[in-house]
Design an enzyme around this catalytic site. Structure first.
Site, PDB file in Angstrom:
ATOM      1  N   VAL A  82       0.843  -1.193   0.000  1.00 39.73           N
ATOM      2  CA  VAL A  82       0.000   0.000   0.000  1.00 39.73           C
ATOM      3  C   VAL A  82       0.881   1.247   0.000  1.00 39.73           C
ATOM      4  O   VAL A  82       1.718   1.438   0.886  1.00 39.73           O
ATOM      5  CB  VAL A  82      -0.950   0.013   1.204  1.00 39.73           C
ATOM      6  CG1 VAL A  82      -1.760   1.315   1.234  1.00 39.73           C
ATOM      7  CG2 VAL A  82      -1.878  -1.197   1.162  1.00 39.73           C
ATOM      8  N   LYS A  83       0.673   2.091  -0.982  1.00 40.31           N
ATOM      9  CA  LYS A  83       1.492   3.288  -1.160  1.00 40.31           C
ATOM     10  C   LYS A  83       0.783   4.491  -0.541  1.00 40.31           C
ATOM     11  O   LYS A  83      -0.376   4.775  -0.859  1.00 40.31           O
ATOM     12  CB  LYS A  83       1.736   3.504  -2.651  1.00 40.31           C
ATOM     13  CG  LYS A  83       2.941   4.332  -3.013  1.00 40.31           C
ATOM     14  CD  LYS A  83       3.149   4.251  -4.522  1.00 40.31           C
ATOM     15  CE  LYS A  83       4.321   5.099  -4.975  1.00 40.31           C
ATOM     16  NZ  LYS A  83       4.420   5.082  -6.457  1.00 40.31           N
ATOM     17  N   LEU A  84       1.521   5.196   0.324  1.00 39.73           N
ATOM     18  CA  LEU A  84       0.962   6.318   1.082  1.00 39.73           C
ATOM     19  C   LEU A  84       1.831   7.554   0.912  1.00 39.73           C
ATOM     20  O   LEU A  84       3.063   7.447   0.872  1.00 39.73           O
ATOM     21  CB  LEU A  84       0.901   5.970   2.577  1.00 39.73           C
ATOM     22  CG  LEU A  84       0.116   4.716   2.976  1.00 39.73           C
ATOM     23  CD1 LEU A  84       0.498   4.276   4.379  1.00 39.73           C
ATOM     24  CD2 LEU A  84      -1.385   4.989   2.893  1.00 39.73           C
TER      25      LEU A  84
END
Length: 219
Positions: A82-84
């Site tokens: 998951v890219k934040l």
């Protein structure tokens, strides 16, 4: 060093994976939008092609929404990371998701201080954008080097992913500076193969071989 392809284009991914040197994929909302396919659908398709980490970026800006979106993305496939964004809400979401066992890629990193924050929040990957720093007269490679030193000093397990790569030299210098991963567009990955002396040498080898057997046939 791991090579990731920074792309959401399936044709590029198929071509690159055929070489056997691609370890993963990074995507972002701009790349997904360019393909005109809903994010979750395209991430599933990419995961079916690539047996490695696939970064899927949230499009929310509030931490609670990021957490909910991140959980949903993580359920798409075991390889999803998951890219934040590296903003306060993104770091809070990173802390929560990391404690839940969800792997995260904290992106849009432009300073060593930001990278330190991401590591303390439990990020699996941090993504410093070296090309964009070079564009404004800073040194992206120096940033990679600084982050690597800090992570080594304190044994942070967070991996450094060199992003915004524009050339083969960026790849080489990132590897020398201590990046664990380089993510690059297809054209940069393809350009790593090329050197004029390789082309010239191969032409000479084939010419010599062909000439020798043509002369043998004449005799």
């Amino acid at each position: 060093m791991k090579f990731f392809l920074d792309s959401a284009n399936l044709d590029e991914l198929r071509n690159a994976t055929a070489w056997g040197i691609v370890d993963g994929v990074t995507t972002n909302p701009s790349l997904i939008a360019r393909e005109g396919v809903p994010l979750e659908d395209r991430i599933r398709e990419i995961c079916a092609l690539i047996d490695g980490d696939v970064s899927a970026e949230v499009v929310s800006t509030k931490s609670d929404d990021m957490v909910a979106e991140g959980r949903r993305l993580a359920r798409l496939h075991r390889n999803v990371v998951v890219k934040l964004p590296l903003i306060p809400d993104g770091i809070r979401a990173c802390s929560i998701l990391s404690r839940e066992g969800v792997r995260t890629n904290v992106t849009l990193c432009f300073s060593a201080a930001q990278a330190l924050i991401a590591a303390k929040a439990g990020a699996y990957i941090v993504s410093p954008f070296i090309g964009r720093l070079d564009d404004i007269g800073a040194s992206g490679i120096d940033l990679i080097r600084d982050i690597a030193t800090i992570y080594r000093n304190f044994a942070f397990p967070t991996q450094i992913l060199a992003a915004s790569i524009r050339s083969p030299m960026h790849v080489v210098e990132s590897a020398k500076a201590g990046a664990h991963i380089a993510t690059m567009p297809f054209k940069v990955l393809e350009s790593l193969f090329h050197h004029p002396l390789t082309t010239k040498g191969l032409e000479q080898f084939l010419s010599d071989y062909s000439k020798a057997f043509e002369e043998a046939a004449v005799r």
